[in-house]
Design an enzyme around this catalytic site. Structure first.
Site: not given
Ligand code: HAS
Ligand code: CU
Length: 559
Positions: A231, A235, A382-384, A445-446
């Site tokens: 995890h 980050y 999700h991760f793409h 997956r996979r």
């Molecule tokens: Fe995830 C699985 C939960 C974030 C990557 N994640 C994965 C895997 C990868 C990955 C690679 O709880 C697969 C691993 C594998 O091979 O098995 N993930 C989360 C949660 C977050 C999260 C709670 N993941 C990421 C990030 C990654 C990433 C960042 C890579 C960089 N993820 C999971 C969970 C799994 C998981 C389970 C396991 C699933 C399973 O069953 O296997 C949080 O950090 C997300 C918080 C993000 C937000 C969004 C904030 C939005 C922002 C953009 C603002 C936009 C603006 C645009 C300002 C709350 C900051 C304005 C636009 C204008 C035009 C003005």
């Molecule tokens: Cu994670």
């Protein structure tokens, strides 16, 4: 280790500023590995469209070998190089200090050596263990040694950066660490703590086992150590993009960073809670108590908070910049943002994709919903749109000013760069729709599904499968455009560091003062130890329980 000072501005090429060359080597090496990994991507996308093309690529012995290369090169290798280059270079510039160059180059070559070992292992079809290398799949020792060296090298880069920072702090007692350095130092400290799991997993368990020194391996123990790192590594990929979103994007948009105190608080929170959450990848693993899974689930929701803060802060800084330039209306201000600038557009599109990526993450993290999506195509969906877009597209955007900055060569064809950015965004969004949808239909997956008879998996899934296949083609076009721009930029003849773009450090609207909470969180070392205590409190009961009930099994080689 000596820390030397120097004064800008810089004259010619690298003789007077060798740290530019160091950063350039890290970035370009990472981008070259990414090219190889990315070119395998369309094969994967076609697999999820039910089209099996592996037979046309005889150098790939199986879908799983291709998937191992794709995951390892893109997610582990590219990111580590790019981040190492970026997160040592930015503090060096901001603090006007130089890392020890001999040591820094040694680290770069050590990383190359490690990656070469791991690449040989995968290319010779001895280690199709995917990027999670779950035991009891047993790869060659070269693979695990290579992976360990990659991680260790990144930790050496961390130490060099912390060393520079310590040198600065000694001379500037009572002052707060400048903001960009603060973010980089917090990220490195988070990574030191976060990578401990994988270091123990590879060095203590996988390497001896793959060398035949131990007879069996405990899959649950090694998985748990893997996710200790698995995890926080996400980050480690995301926070360098956040550094840019907070510190550079406001300037690129013609505005200012809104709140330095809030920016620092969000990075302090990342350091505190990024690590003790890995069990959210193991909700379905037997042998781990539900109590600790739920504790780590709650901490997962806590670590979403600094991302929400970031969403708010960065959006506000964009709005502020736009209104300052005459932007009007509830959303009409968006139009005045500099959309013609490929660096800016790449990163804002990366943010947009991350709104969906983050929302999907919350679904994954929810104990009950996870059972619906775990191990389905939803997860790569999700991760793409997290690492594949929020991170990678941001890094593309950063490269559009950083490579010209480092080389003195202007960006070749910004219009084409803009095309590469939009096609990447569209390609990844379409891919995400296709894969999330396939996942909801229960497609695993996979899995080399395209080798199965279509009626096994394709019923009712034709539309998402078609979307996934099409997205792979869009992404291929995007990659060709991006690498064309990159190559033509690097091979450009014109070289002038004086007219090269400067690092877009933003001005700050509301600065932090060295009092109260800001003073407290400036002590990143103290935060590190608090975070370490939390990690041990949350992980030790589970790890000891597994360790005391070993379940050793022999290795499997399925290729
Ligand atoms: Fe995830 C699985 C939960 C974030 C990557 N994640 C994965 C895997 C990868 C990955 C690679 O709880 C697969 C691993 C594998 O091979 O098995 N993930 C989360 C949660 C977050 C999260 C709670 N993941 C990421 C990030 C990654 C990433 C960042 C890579 C960089 N993820 C999971 C969970 C799994 C998981 C389970 C396991 C699933 C399973 O069953 O296997 C949080 O950090 C997300 C918080 C993000 C937000 C969004 C904030 C939005 C922002 C953009 C603002 C936009 C603006 C645009 C300002 C709350 C900051 C304005 C636009 C204008 C035009 C003005
Ligand atoms: Cu994670």
């Amino acid at each position: 280790m000596a820390v030397s000072t120097f004064t800008p501005p810089y004259q010619n090429a690298y003789a007077t500023n060798p740290e530019r060359k160091l950063a350039l080597y890290y970035l370009v090496t990472g981008l070259i590995f990414l090219l190889v990994g990315v070119l395998i991507g369309p094969l994967q996308a076609l697999n999820y469209a039910g089209i099996d093309v592996y037979g046309y690529f005889p150098f790939l012995k199986s879908y799983y070998q291709g998937l191992s290369l794709h995951g390892v090169l893109n997610a582990l290798v590219f990111t580590t190089y790019f981040i190492s280059g970026l997160l040592i270079y930015l503090p060096s510039r901001e603090l006007k200090l130089r890392p020890h160059l001999g040591f820094a180059w040694f680290t770069y070559w050590l990383m190359n050596f490690g990656v070469t070992l791991a690449a040989i292992a995968i290319l010779t079809n001895t280690s199709s263990v995917l990027y999670t290398f779950y035991a009891p799949l047993q790869g060659s020792p070269l693979f695990y040694i290579g992976a360990a060296l990659l991680i260790v090298s990144s930790l050496l880069v961390a130490l060099q950066t912390l060393w520079m920072w310590a040198g600065w702090r000694d001379k500037h007692k009572g002052q707060l660490t400048p903001i960009v350095t603060y973010m980089c130092v917090a990220t490195w400290c988070m990574w030191i703590l976060g990578s401990a799991g994988i270091v123990v997993e590879t060095v203590v368990f996988l390497i001896p086992w793959s060398l035949g020194w131990t007879s069996g391996i405990d899959p649950l123990l090694t998985r748990t150590l893997f996710w200790w790192t698995g995890h926080p590594i996400v980050y480690f990929w995301l926070l360098p993009a956040y550094v840019s979103w907070y510190a550079f994007i406001p300037k690129q948009a013609g505005g200012k960073m809104l709140s330095e105190p809030l920016t620092r608080i969000s990075f302090a929170l990342f350091l505190l809670v990024s690590v003790p959450v890995g069990l959210h990848h193991q909700y379905t693993d037997p042998g781990i108590s539900t109590f600790w899974k739920l504790i780590q689930m709650s901490l997962t929701f806590a670590v979403a908070l600094p991302s929400m803060i970031t969403a708010f802060s960065v959006a506000a800084s964009l709005e502020n910049a736009a209104r300052g330039q005459g932007g009007k209306g509830l959303v009409g201000w968006v139009k005045v943002l500099p959309w013609k600038n490929p660096s800016f557009t790449a990163q804002v599109l990366a943010m947009v994709s991350f709104i969906f990526g983050g929302a999907g993450g919350i679904v994954n993290a929810s104990f009950d919903l996870n059972h619906l999506v775990h191990n389905t195509a939803w997860i790569p969906g999700h991760f793409h749109i997290t690492v594949g877009t929020a991170t990678t597209l941001s890094f593309f955007g950063i490269s559009f000013w950083l490579l010209p900055h480092l080389t003195g060569k202007p960006l070749w064809n910004p219009r084409l760069a803009l095309w590469s950015v939009w096609t990447w965004f569209v390609g990844m969004m379409v891919f995400a729709v296709g894969m999330h949808w396939e996942g909801l239909l229960g497609i695993p997956r996979r899995a080399h599904i395209s080798s199965l008879p279509a009626e096994v998996y394709a019923d009712g899934a034709r539309i998402p499968m078609a979307l996934t296949g099409i997205s792979g083609m869009i992404l291929l076009v995007s990659a060709v455009l991006y690498y064309l721009v990159l190559a033509r930029t690097l091979w450009g003849k014109e070289r002038n560091l004086e007219t090269a773009p400067a690092i877009p450090f933003s001005e700050i609207l509301s600065s932090a003062k060295p009092v109260g909470i800001q003073k407290f969180i400036d002590d990143v070392g103290l935060l590190f130890w608090i975070a370490a205590a939390l990690v041990l409190a949350v992980y030790l009961p589970t790890l000891l329980e597994i360790f005391n009930h070993p379940n050793l099994v022999p290795g499997w080689k399925l290729w």
